[in-house]
Design a protein around this motif. Sequence first.
Motif, PDB file in Angstrom:
ATOM      1  N   ALA A 123     114.137   5.823  51.764  1.00 17.22           N
ATOM      2  CA  ALA A 123     115.248   5.376  51.904  1.00 17.22           C
ATOM      3  C   ALA A 123     115.595   3.966  51.416  1.00 17.22           C
ATOM      4  CB  ALA A 123     115.983   5.716  53.388  1.00 17.22           C
ATOM      5  N   PHE A 124     114.481   3.028  51.963  1.00 17.94           N
ATOM      6  CA  PHE A 124     114.717   1.783  51.654  1.00 17.94           C
ATOM      7  C   PHE A 124     114.435   1.492  50.139  1.00 17.94           C
ATOM      8  CE2 PHE A 124     114.458   0.400  55.867  1.00 17.94           C
ATOM      9  CZ  PHE A 124     114.838  -1.137  56.090  1.00 17.94           C
ATOM     10  N   GLU A 161     122.031 -10.152  41.117  1.00 15.30           N
ATOM     11  CA  GLU A 161     123.149  -8.966  41.745  1.00 15.30           C
ATOM     12  C   GLU A 161     122.203  -7.850  41.990  1.00 15.30           C
ATOM     13  OE1 GLU A 161     126.278  -8.430  38.735  1.00 15.30           O
ATOM     14  OE2 GLU A 161     127.033 -10.517  39.304  1.00 15.30           O
ATOM     15  N   ALA A 162     120.894  -7.632  41.302  1.00 12.57           N
ATOM     16  CA  ALA A 162     120.198  -6.374  41.411  1.00 12.57           C
ATOM     17  C   ALA A 162     119.738  -6.082  43.100  1.00 12.57           C
ATOM     18  CB  ALA A 162     118.973  -6.264  40.578  1.00 12.57           C
ATOM     19  N   PRO A 163     119.808  -4.568  43.232  1.00  9.60           N
ATOM     20  CA  PRO A 163     119.088  -4.163  44.411  1.00  9.60           C
ATOM     21  C   PRO A 163     117.560  -4.249  44.282  1.00  9.60           C
ATOM     22  CG  PRO A 163     119.800  -2.260  43.260  1.00  9.60           C
ATOM     23  CD  PRO A 163     120.263  -3.490  42.305  1.00  9.60           C
ATOM     24  N   LEU A 164     117.031  -5.312  45.278  1.00  9.95           N
ATOM     25  CA  LEU A 164     115.719  -5.372  45.309  1.00  9.95           C
ATOM     26  C   LEU A 164     114.939  -5.095  46.623  1.00  9.95           C
ATOM     27  CD1 LEU A 164     115.800  -9.196  43.851  1.00  9.95           C
ATOM     28  CD2 LEU A 164     115.236  -7.150  42.571  1.00  9.95           C
ATOM     29  N   LEU A 165     113.806  -4.533  46.427  1.00 10.76           N
ATOM     30  CA  LEU A 165     113.000  -4.227  47.511  1.00 10.76           C
ATOM     31  C   LEU A 165     111.659  -5.005  47.527  1.00 10.76           C
ATOM     32  CD1 LEU A 165     112.708  -2.330  50.011  1.00 10.76           C
ATOM     33  CD2 LEU A 165     111.556  -0.800  48.736  1.00 10.76           C
ATOM     34  N   PHE A 166     111.658  -6.153  48.544  1.00 11.77           N
ATOM     35  CA  PHE A 166     110.247  -6.808  48.672  1.00 11.77           C
ATOM     36  C   PHE A 166     109.383  -6.211  49.455  1.00 11.77           C
ATOM     37  CE2 PHE A 166     113.804  -9.721  47.800  1.00 11.77           C
ATOM     38  CZ  PHE A 166     113.363 -10.477  46.679  1.00 11.77           C
ATOM     39  N   LEU A 167     108.055  -5.991  49.021  1.00 15.02           N
ATOM     40  CA  LEU A 167     107.228  -5.158  49.672  1.00 15.02           C
ATOM     41  C   LEU A 167     105.667  -6.014  49.716  1.00 15.02           C
ATOM     42  CD1 LEU A 167     105.785  -2.127  49.842  1.00 15.02           C
ATOM     43  CD2 LEU A 167     105.412  -2.293  47.619  1.00 15.02           C
ATOM     44  N   ILE A 171     114.538  -2.008  42.677  1.00 13.52           N
ATOM     45  CA  ILE A 171     113.570  -2.403  42.003  1.00 13.52           C
ATOM     46  C   ILE A 171     112.553  -3.097  43.155  1.00 13.52           C
ATOM     47  CG2 ILE A 171     112.781  -4.088  40.072  1.00 13.52           C
ATOM     48  CD1 ILE A 171     114.683  -2.235  39.126  1.00 13.52           C
ATOM     49  N   LEU A 172     111.327  -2.614  42.891  1.00  7.72           N
ATOM     50  CA  LEU A 172     110.250  -3.066  43.667  1.00  7.72           C
ATOM     51  C   LEU A 172     109.792  -4.674  43.245  1.00  7.72           C
ATOM     52  CD1 LEU A 172     107.824  -0.122  43.904  1.00  7.72           C
ATOM     53  CD2 LEU A 172     109.279  -0.919  45.811  1.00  7.72           C
ATOM     54  N   VAL A 173     109.489  -5.648  44.431  1.00  7.78           N
ATOM     55  CA  VAL A 173     109.091  -6.777  44.190  1.00  7.78           C
ATOM     56  C   VAL A 173     107.864  -6.868  44.857  1.00  7.78           C
ATOM     57  CG1 VAL A 173     109.759  -9.420  44.163  1.00  7.78           C
ATOM     58  CG2 VAL A 173     111.402  -7.650  43.592  1.00  7.78           C
ATOM     59  N   ALA A 174     106.694  -7.434  44.314  1.00  9.74           N
ATOM     60  CA  ALA A 174     105.560  -7.513  44.938  1.00  9.74           C
ATOM     61  C   ALA A 174     104.619  -8.537  44.388  1.00  9.74           C
ATOM     62  CB  ALA A 174     104.704  -6.594  45.345  1.00  9.74           C
ATOM     63  N   HIS A 175     103.993  -9.328  44.973  1.00 11.63           N
ATOM     64  CA  HIS A 175     102.777 -10.419  44.457  1.00 11.63           C
ATOM     65  C   HIS A 175     101.681  -9.699  43.964  1.00 11.63           C
ATOM     66  CE1 HIS A 175     102.112 -14.313  43.338  1.00 11.63           C
ATOM     67  NE2 HIS A 175     100.872 -14.442  44.012  1.00 11.63           N
ATOM     68  N   ASN A 176     101.291  -9.183  42.962  1.00  6.72           N
ATOM     69  CA  ASN A 176     100.323  -8.406  42.362  1.00  6.72           C
ATOM     70  C   ASN A 176     100.949  -6.867  42.705  1.00  6.72           C
ATOM     71  OD1 ASN A 176      97.886  -7.233  41.363  1.00  6.72           O
ATOM     72  ND2 ASN A 176      96.576  -7.881  43.085  1.00  6.72           N
ATOM     73  N   LEU A 177     101.869  -6.785  42.019  1.00  6.89           N
ATOM     74  CA  LEU A 177     102.467  -5.525  42.195  1.00  6.89           C
ATOM     75  C   LEU A 177     101.530  -4.233  41.916  1.00  6.89           C
ATOM     76  CD1 LEU A 177     104.940  -3.826  42.980  1.00  6.89           C
ATOM     77  CD2 LEU A 177     105.580  -4.075  40.325  1.00  6.89           C
ATOM     78  N   ALA A 212     105.477   9.488  43.213  1.00  6.92           N
ATOM     79  CA  ALA A 212     104.978   8.163  43.308  1.00  6.92           C
ATOM     80  C   ALA A 212     105.973   7.177  42.939  1.00  6.92           C
ATOM     81  CB  ALA A 212     103.860   7.935  42.175  1.00  6.92           C
ATOM     82  N   PHE A 213     105.734   5.852  43.451  1.00  7.25           N
ATOM     83  CA  PHE A 213     106.706   4.818  43.108  1.00  7.25           C
ATOM     84  C   PHE A 213     106.187   4.052  41.778  1.00  7.25           C
ATOM     85  CE2 PHE A 213     107.186   5.124  47.681  1.00  7.25           C
ATOM     86  CZ  PHE A 213     108.809   4.913  47.964  1.00  7.25           C
ATOM     87  N   ASP A 214     106.876   4.909  40.648  1.00  6.38           N
ATOM     88  CA  ASP A 214     106.420   4.558  39.233  1.00  6.38           C
ATOM     89  C   ASP A 214     107.688   3.926  38.537  1.00  6.38           C
ATOM     90  OD1 ASP A 214     107.544   6.740  38.942  1.00  6.38           O
ATOM     91  OD2 ASP A 214     105.914   7.648  38.062  1.00  6.38           O
ATOM     92  N   GLY A 215     108.601   3.630  39.147  1.00  9.86           N
ATOM     93  CA  GLY A 215     109.747   3.031  38.459  1.00  9.86           C
ATOM     94  C   GLY A 215     109.718   1.454  38.175  1.00  9.86           C
ATOM     95  N   PRO A 216     110.681   0.657  37.535  1.00  8.30           N
ATOM     96  CA  PRO A 216     110.686  -0.571  37.243  1.00  8.30           C
ATOM     97  C   PRO A 216     110.235  -1.454  38.337  1.00  8.30           C
ATOM     98  CG  PRO A 216     112.703   0.151  37.295  1.00  8.30           C
ATOM     99  CD  PRO A 216     111.884   1.323  37.643  1.00  8.30           C
ATOM    100  N   GLY A 217     109.442  -2.617  38.423  1.00  5.41           N
ATOM    101  CA  GLY A 217     109.072  -3.372  39.458  1.00  5.41           C
ATOM    102  C   GLY A 217     109.195  -4.799  38.905  1.00  5.41           C
ATOM    103  N   ILE A 218     109.132  -5.566  39.675  1.00  2.64           N
ATOM    104  CA  ILE A 218     109.096  -7.134  39.246  1.00  2.64           C
ATOM    105  C   ILE A 218     107.702  -7.799  39.931  1.00  2.64           C
ATOM    106  CG2 ILE A 218     110.054  -9.442  39.426  1.00  2.64           C
ATOM    107  CD1 ILE A 218     112.542  -8.163  39.427  1.00  2.64           C
TER     108      ILE A 218
END
Length: 272
Positions: free
Chosen positions: A88-89, A10-16, A94-100, A118-124
């Motif tokens: 805005a995005f 259910e979480a809002p995720l941002l794939f980057l 929550i940021l999601v990346a491969h080798n975040l 900076a984008f220093d919040g939680p990420g996956i």
Amino acid sequence: MYDPSTLLQEAPLLFLDLETTGLSLGAGHRVCEVALLREVGGQEEARFACLIDPGRPLDPGSAAVNGLNDAELAEAASFASVVSQIEAFAQGAILVAHNLAFDRAFLSFEMAQLGRPAFDGPGIDTLPLARRLLRRPSYGLKALTTALQLPMPTHRAMDDVIALRALFHHLRGLMEAEGITTLSDTFRLERGLRPETPEPEVPPVIAQALAEQRPLRIVYRSMSTPEPTARTVRPIYLSQETNGLYLRAFCELRQNVRTFAITKIEAAELLD
């Protein structure tokens, strides 16, 4: 802020995914393409992709991989012209990346050049998650998506985001089968902790640095440098591995994220 009890599905995720002129911020490399895909509740909300004028030439090795060239990048948008869209995005996601750590470092550097936070919040990070959940000879994004018959990355940012999202959803299914369903559970699994595993005990100064997000000056003894070296690090998290406990941190000396064995940290001091 995020609620750690939020269900992952259910979480809002941002794939980057970013393409860059080279691999090293220390060598002056910059972002040259950005792709974002935002989803909420497992459903895509929006996507964004564009080339970025990096203001410097591509490294030949990077150009060979991503197929970009200096002429087309010179005509692309500046990072400053799209930063508001990126922010805005990212709002509340929550940021999601491969080798975040790689993508976050480059993105945060570009933000800092414009005086933005900076984008220093939680990420996956799907890289350590894949290592916890799969047994593969290689954990690169292309190797994993090939083995799992998922959409393939091409080293162009949006193609790689689509591959990343497919890998994430595959991993989420494996996590749910193990009872790992919340954001908190997911962050713990990245660190090698299953739901039944207690938090590891660490020296108080390291625990305080993590809790207060403060840098540390450590004296560290490694295999590559048998003589202890002093270095300033910014702790990210603790990782429990089969051979011991490690601190994942940004190392000022190496200008990159590094992993430090707790047993090899000979001294640690909190910094302001």
